[in-house]
Scaffold this motif. Structure first.
Motif, PDB file in Angstrom:
ATOM      1  N   ILE A   1       0.842  -1.190   0.000  1.00  0.00           N
ATOM      2  CA  ILE A   1       0.000   0.000   0.000  1.00  0.00           C
ATOM      3  C   ILE A   1       0.880   1.244   0.000  1.00  0.00           C
ATOM      4  N   TYR A   2       0.575   2.181  -0.881  1.00  0.00           N
ATOM      5  CA  TYR A   2       1.254   3.474  -0.879  1.00  0.00           C
ATOM      6  C   TYR A   2       0.279   4.554  -0.409  1.00  0.00           C
ATOM      7  N   GLY A   3       0.695   5.325   0.592  1.00  0.00           N
ATOM      8  CA  GLY A   3      -0.120   6.444   1.047  1.00  0.00           C
ATOM      9  C   GLY A   3      -0.529   6.375   2.502  1.00  0.00           C
ATOM     10  N   THR A   4      -0.394   5.189   3.123  1.00  0.00           N
ATOM     11  CA  THR A   4      -0.673   5.086   4.551  1.00  0.00           C
ATOM     12  C   THR A   4       0.457   4.312   5.225  1.00  0.00           C
ATOM     13  N   ASP A   5       0.527   4.435   6.530  1.00  0.00           N
ATOM     14  CA  ASP A   5       1.548   3.728   7.299  1.00  0.00           C
ATOM     15  C   ASP A   5       0.869   2.717   8.220  1.00  0.00           C
ATOM     16  N   GLY A   6       0.009   1.879   7.614  1.00  0.00           N
ATOM     17  CA  GLY A   6      -0.691   0.869   8.380  1.00  0.00           C
ATOM     18  C   GLY A   6      -2.138   1.198   8.668  1.00  0.00           C
ATOM     19  N   ASN A   7      -2.526   2.460   8.456  1.00  0.00           N
ATOM     20  CA  ASN A   7      -3.912   2.844   8.662  1.00  0.00           C
ATOM     21  C   ASN A   7      -4.763   2.470   7.446  1.00  0.00           C
ATOM     22  N   ILE A   8      -6.051   2.385   7.641  1.00  0.00           N
ATOM     23  CA  ILE A   8      -6.954   2.147   6.521  1.00  0.00           C
ATOM     24  C   ILE A   8      -7.065   3.432   5.701  1.00  0.00           C
ATOM     25  N   PRO A   9      -6.866   3.364   4.388  1.00  0.00           N
ATOM     26  CA  PRO A   9      -6.928   4.582   3.560  1.00  0.00           C
ATOM     27  C   PRO A   9      -8.276   5.270   3.627  1.00  0.00           C
ATOM     28  N   LYS A  10      -8.269   6.543   3.346  1.00  0.00           N
ATOM     29  CA  LYS A  10      -9.509   7.309   3.288  1.00  0.00           C
ATOM     30  C   LYS A  10      -9.992   7.482   1.852  1.00  0.00           C
ATOM     31  N   THR A  11      -9.043   7.522   0.907  1.00  0.00           N
ATOM     32  CA  THR A  11      -9.383   7.800  -0.487  1.00  0.00           C
ATOM     33  C   THR A  11      -8.701   6.794  -1.407  1.00  0.00           C
ATOM     34  N   GLU A  12      -9.425   6.305  -2.397  1.00  0.00           N
ATOM     35  CA  GLU A  12      -8.847   5.419  -3.400  1.00  0.00           C
ATOM     36  C   GLU A  12      -9.121   5.969  -4.795  1.00  0.00           C
ATOM     37  N   VAL A  13      -8.335   5.486  -5.755  1.00  0.00           N
ATOM     38  CA  VAL A  13      -8.484   5.898  -7.149  1.00  0.00           C
ATOM     39  C   VAL A  13      -9.347   4.865  -7.859  1.00  0.00           C
ATOM     40  N   GLU A  14     -10.402   5.319  -8.519  1.00  0.00           N
ATOM     41  CA  GLU A  14     -11.230   4.386  -9.283  1.00  0.00           C
ATOM     42  C   GLU A  14     -11.014   4.525 -10.784  1.00  0.00           C
ATOM     43  N   GLY A  15     -10.168   5.455 -11.186  1.00  0.00           N
ATOM     44  CA  GLY A  15      -9.859   5.606 -12.598  1.00  0.00           C
ATOM     45  C   GLY A  15      -8.962   6.802 -12.828  1.00  0.00           C
ATOM     46  N   ILE A  16      -8.294   6.819 -13.968  1.00  0.00           N
ATOM     47  CA  ILE A  16      -7.475   7.968 -14.367  1.00  0.00           C
ATOM     48  C   ILE A  16      -7.891   8.349 -15.786  1.00  0.00           C
ATOM     49  N   GLU A  17      -8.276   9.606 -15.965  1.00  0.00           N
ATOM     50  CA  GLU A  17      -8.618  10.112 -17.281  1.00  0.00           C
ATOM     51  C   GLU A  17      -7.483  10.996 -17.774  1.00  0.00           C
ATOM     52  N   THR A  18      -6.870  10.601 -18.877  1.00  0.00           N
ATOM     53  CA  THR A  18      -5.760  11.369 -19.421  1.00  0.00           C
ATOM     54  C   THR A  18      -5.798  11.307 -20.937  1.00  0.00           C
TER      55      THR A  18
END
Length: 220
Positions: free
Chosen positions: A138-155
């Protein structure tokens, strides 16, 4: 006071990492990476235009830069030993922030974000700490449950959409749509710092020729 020190540390590492990310500048379109910091040393790799890497300046070898290159261009679970080290001449180094800052309209990049949910995900816990989701780190937390996830990238580039499969974003969390974009020849380099306050990481996306060319993630 503790929260203040955490924030200061994050800002420090953020600035440090941005200063340690670079591409090459070479009229040939590539630069030789050598095994040792000398011109007659064995060539172990060729860095190409817009290929992003981290680096470290050397106090004893002032004409040479130590570079760390990902073994996987998309940073997909290489394990702990996911980079290799070599040397390039310092004249071939170009820091990301020294590239042209992109301000045009032909390129667009945006995360589609949603509130994180553990539903339908395979989650590994070490005691109370979350260690993996769907078998990936997991990138973005240090063991905590994330608050936000990515469901797609528009580019898109010049109106042509670029498909980015979910394998490239299902391991990154706490993202937002505040990032820097630099341009190197015909390539676009998107980079940002994401964190929940402790599990910070730098992510770099390189796009060009109507495709995703590289994803690089660095953790301080």
């Amino acid at each position: 006071m503790k929260n203040f020190l955490i924030i200061v540390s994050i800002l420090f590492f953020c600035n440090l990492n941005y200063g340690q990310i670079a591409v090459i500048k070479d009229v040939d379109g590539f630069t030789n990476v050598r095994k040792l910091p000398k011109i007659d040393s064995e060539v172990i790799y060729k860095l190409k235009d817009s290929e992003v890497f981290s680096y470290q300046e050397n106090e004893t070898e002032s004409d040479w830069i130590t570079v760390y290159i990902s073994k996987n261009k998309y940073q997909l679970e290489c394990g702990e030993d996911d980079t290799f080290m070599g040397y390039i001449h310092k004249s071939r180094l170009c820091q990301i922030e020294d590239l042209t800052k992109y301000t045009g309209t032909e390129f667009s990049f945006e995360y589609k974000l949603k509130k994180f949910s553990l539903e339908n995900k395979i989650s590994d816990f070490d005691g109370k700490w979350l260690t993996k989701i769907n078998g990936r780190r997991i990138y973005g937390t240090d063991g905590n449950i994330p608050k936000t996830e990515v469901e797609g990238i528009e580019t898109s580039i010049n109106g042509k959409s670029i498909e980015i499969p979910n394998i490239f974003y299902e391991d990154i969390f706490e993202c937002n749509n505040e990032f820097e974009i630099n341009k190197n020849k015909d390539d676009y380099i998107v980079h940002q710092w994401n964190s929940d306050g402790a599990g910070g990481y730098l992510i770099v996306w390189v796009l060009g020729n109507d495709k995703l060319k590289q994803r690089l993630i660095l953790i301080p």
